[in-house]
Design an enzyme around this catalytic site. Structure first.
Site, PDB file in Angstrom:
ATOM      1  N   ARG A 179       7.516 -17.940  -2.307  1.00 56.79           N
ATOM      2  CA  ARG A 179       7.928 -16.618  -2.810  1.00 56.79           C
ATOM      3  C   ARG A 179       7.979 -16.651  -4.338  1.00 56.79           C
ATOM      4  O   ARG A 179       7.611 -15.698  -5.011  1.00 56.79           O
ATOM      5  CB  ARG A 179       9.297 -16.202  -2.236  1.00 56.79           C
ATOM      6  N   TYR A 226      -1.383   9.654  -6.114  1.00 56.93           N
ATOM      7  CA  TYR A 226      -1.450   9.232  -4.712  1.00 56.93           C
ATOM      8  C   TYR A 226      -0.177   9.693  -3.976  1.00 56.93           C
ATOM      9  O   TYR A 226       0.934   9.484  -4.469  1.00 56.93           O
ATOM     10  CB  TYR A 226      -1.620   7.718  -4.636  1.00 56.93           C
TER      11      TYR A 226
HETATM   12  O1  P1T Z   1      -2.062   1.223  -0.319  1.00 57.22           O
HETATM   13  P1  P1T Z   1      -1.458   0.371  -1.395  1.00 57.22           P
HETATM   14  O2  P1T Z   1      -2.190  -0.899  -1.678  1.00 57.22           O
HETATM   15  O3  P1T Z   1       0.009   0.188  -1.226  1.00 57.22           O
HETATM   16  O4  P1T Z   1      -1.654   1.205  -2.782  1.00 57.22           O
HETATM   17  C1  P1T Z   1      -1.048   2.438  -3.024  1.00 57.22           C
HETATM   18  C2  P1T Z   1      -1.856   3.243  -4.004  1.00 57.22           C
HETATM   19  C3  P1T Z   1      -1.462   3.283  -5.331  1.00 57.22           C
HETATM   20  N1  P1T Z   1      -2.154   3.963  -6.268  1.00 57.22           N
HETATM   21  C4  P1T Z   1      -3.277   4.637  -5.943  1.00 57.22           C
HETATM   22  C5  P1T Z   1      -4.019   5.388  -7.011  1.00 57.22           C
HETATM   23  C6  P1T Z   1      -3.736   4.633  -4.631  1.00 57.22           C
HETATM   24  O5  P1T Z   1      -4.863   5.315  -4.355  1.00 57.22           O
HETATM   25  C7  P1T Z   1      -3.014   3.927  -3.630  1.00 57.22           C
HETATM   26  C8  P1T Z   1      -3.428   3.930  -2.207  1.00 57.22           C
HETATM   27  N2  P1T Z   1      -4.302   4.955  -1.880  1.00 57.22           N
HETATM   28  C9  P1T Z   1      -4.856   5.217  -0.651  1.00 57.22           C
HETATM   29  C10 P1T Z   1      -4.578   4.502   0.447  1.00 57.22           C
HETATM   30  C11 P1T Z   1      -5.798   6.359  -0.609  1.00 57.22           C
HETATM   31  O6  P1T Z   1      -6.571   6.498   0.347  1.00 57.22           O
HETATM   32  O7  P1T Z   1      -5.782   7.136  -1.585  1.00 57.22           O
END
Ligand code: P1T
Length: 385
Positions: free
Chosen positions: A51, A103
């Site tokens: 960790r 997002y």
């Molecule tokens: O899904 P994750 O790895 O937790 O990331 C989140 C995230 C953060 N910032 C942006 C700009 C993102 O597009 C995303 C995740 N987005 C998708 C899953 C999507 O389909 O837009």
């Protein structure tokens, strides 16, 4: 030549990585271990417990730092876990001024998880720096930028946001997921922290979920390492390895994503069933001069609205696609199509979605690295009705 002096395309291959010291293995091994032997209490080789530190994760952390032009990198179990760590630097009463087009999961994390601990989030149109300036107070600790934005592809002026952040001594955080460091390097433009959902272009093959931070300042980085170790939202060594492997071809993939993104955007713009196309490379878009200045090319993400803007029509189109796969996510070698209002941005209240232009007829494409003519033919048949 010292590895730190390499150019970008060489850094994707070599940044932060060296042959394994114990065996000479050229690829960083997957150190699938939770713990490390000590010769006496506190005497170890820099690794105690996975960790806190893990050699595979550390190689990835150094790689992402080198690509973003800094020394400090951190890797987490997802993009949202990386964002979660950044927000944990704040205290009740602190304010975050964020882009209003972002997002849906980031919006949900801000509003459903952190508001209850007394953080205040203001969502503004960051294409208009005056609107950002008006929202800033002495409580503003973070300016949160996504550019290009998800899903409307708006371009935000990172250097202008950096100037505003300095005025109120806030940190500028840039979510660089859509652009990747191949197209845009926010730290050079004044950002303090660069965040990635490495699930997307960095990993590049839709086979992992992972998040990263690259940090300019040693003190901020130390705070984040303490949060990473205390909260423990780290990625596993296998996913760190896969991300490192993906990064080695980032520059090659991005070139093709950009070429195909351009072909798809231009094709859709001339299609009679399409009402509007959102892609940062159109010269008549308000963000174009900024995109030209701060990005090397315009990326592989394209959104468009069907002519009648109806859910039924958008649903018919995305369901008819055969080369594009209807799925959440983006940035993989294969082309994906999504319907933001019901998928990635369903967490936004309908009035927020409407304000941002996320209507029922909006479709988002992550244009992959296939032959462009196959992608255009697929769109042609899906838009025939
Ligand atoms: O899904 P994750 O790895 O937790 O990331 C989140 C995230 C953060 N910032 C942006 C700009 C993102 O597009 C995303 C995740 N987005 C998708 C899953 C999507 O389909 O837009």
């Amino acid at each position: 030549m010292a590895k730190s002096k390499l150019h970008f395309n060489s850094l994707t291959v070599h940044g932060g990585q060296k042959p394994d010291e114990s065996t000479g293995a050229v690829m960083t091994p997957i150190f699938q271990t939770s713990t490390f032997a000590q010769t006496a209490p506190g005497q170890h080789k820099g690794f105690e417990y996975s960790r806190s530190q893990n050699p595979t994760r550390q190689a990835l952390e150094k790689s992402i730092a080198s690509l973003e032009g800094t020394e400090y990198g951190l890797a987490f179990g997802s993009g949202l876990a990386a964002i979660d760590a950044v927000l944990k630097m704040l205290a009740p009463g602190d304010q975050v001024v964020s882009t209003n087009d972002l997002y849906g999961g980031t919006y949900r994390l801000f509003t459903s998880q952190f508001q209850k601990f007394g953080l205040d989030f203001q969502f503004v149109d960051m294409q208009n720096p005056e609107e950002v300036e008006a929202a800033l107070t002495e409580r503003t600790k973070i300016i949160w930028v996504e550019t290009p934005t998800n899903p409307m592809m708006r371009v935000i002026d990172i250097a202008a946001m950096a100037q505003l952040a300095q005025k109120v001594k806030a940190l500028l955080v840039v979510d660089n997921t859509f652009a990747t460091p191949y197209l845009q390097q926010p730290i050079g433009l004044g950002a303090d922290i660069v965040m990635h959902s490495a699930t997307k272009y960095l990993g590049g093959h839709s086979d992992l979920v992972l998040g990263t931070l690259a940090v300019k300042d040693a003190k901020v980085a130390q705070q984040l390492y303490a949060i990473q170790n205390s909260s423990g939202a780290v990625c596993g060594p296998m996913d760190a390895f896969l991300t490192l492997r993906g990064i080695k071809t980032l520059h090659l993939r991005m070139q093709r994503h950009c070429e195909n993104g351009r072909a798809v955007a231009q094709y859709l713009r001339n299609h009679p069933q399409v009402d509007a196309v959102y892609w940062p490379g159109f010269e008549d878009q308000p963000g174009y001069p900024i995109a030209q200045r701060q990005m090397k090319d315009f990326g592989g993400m394209v959104s468009f609205r069907v002519k009648d803007d109806q859910l039924k029509t958008a649903s018919k189109v995305v369901s008819a696609l055969q080369v594009f796969t209807l799925a959440e996510s983006l940035g993989g070698v294969e082309s994906l199509a999504g319907h933001p209002a019901s998928m990635t941005h369903a967490a936004l209240p309908p009035e927020e979605r409407a304000k941002n232009g996320i209507t029922d007829g909006l479709i988002r494409l992550s244009v992959g690295i296939e032959d462009a003519q196959d992608l255009l033919a697929d769109l042609e048949q899906a838009l025939k009705f």
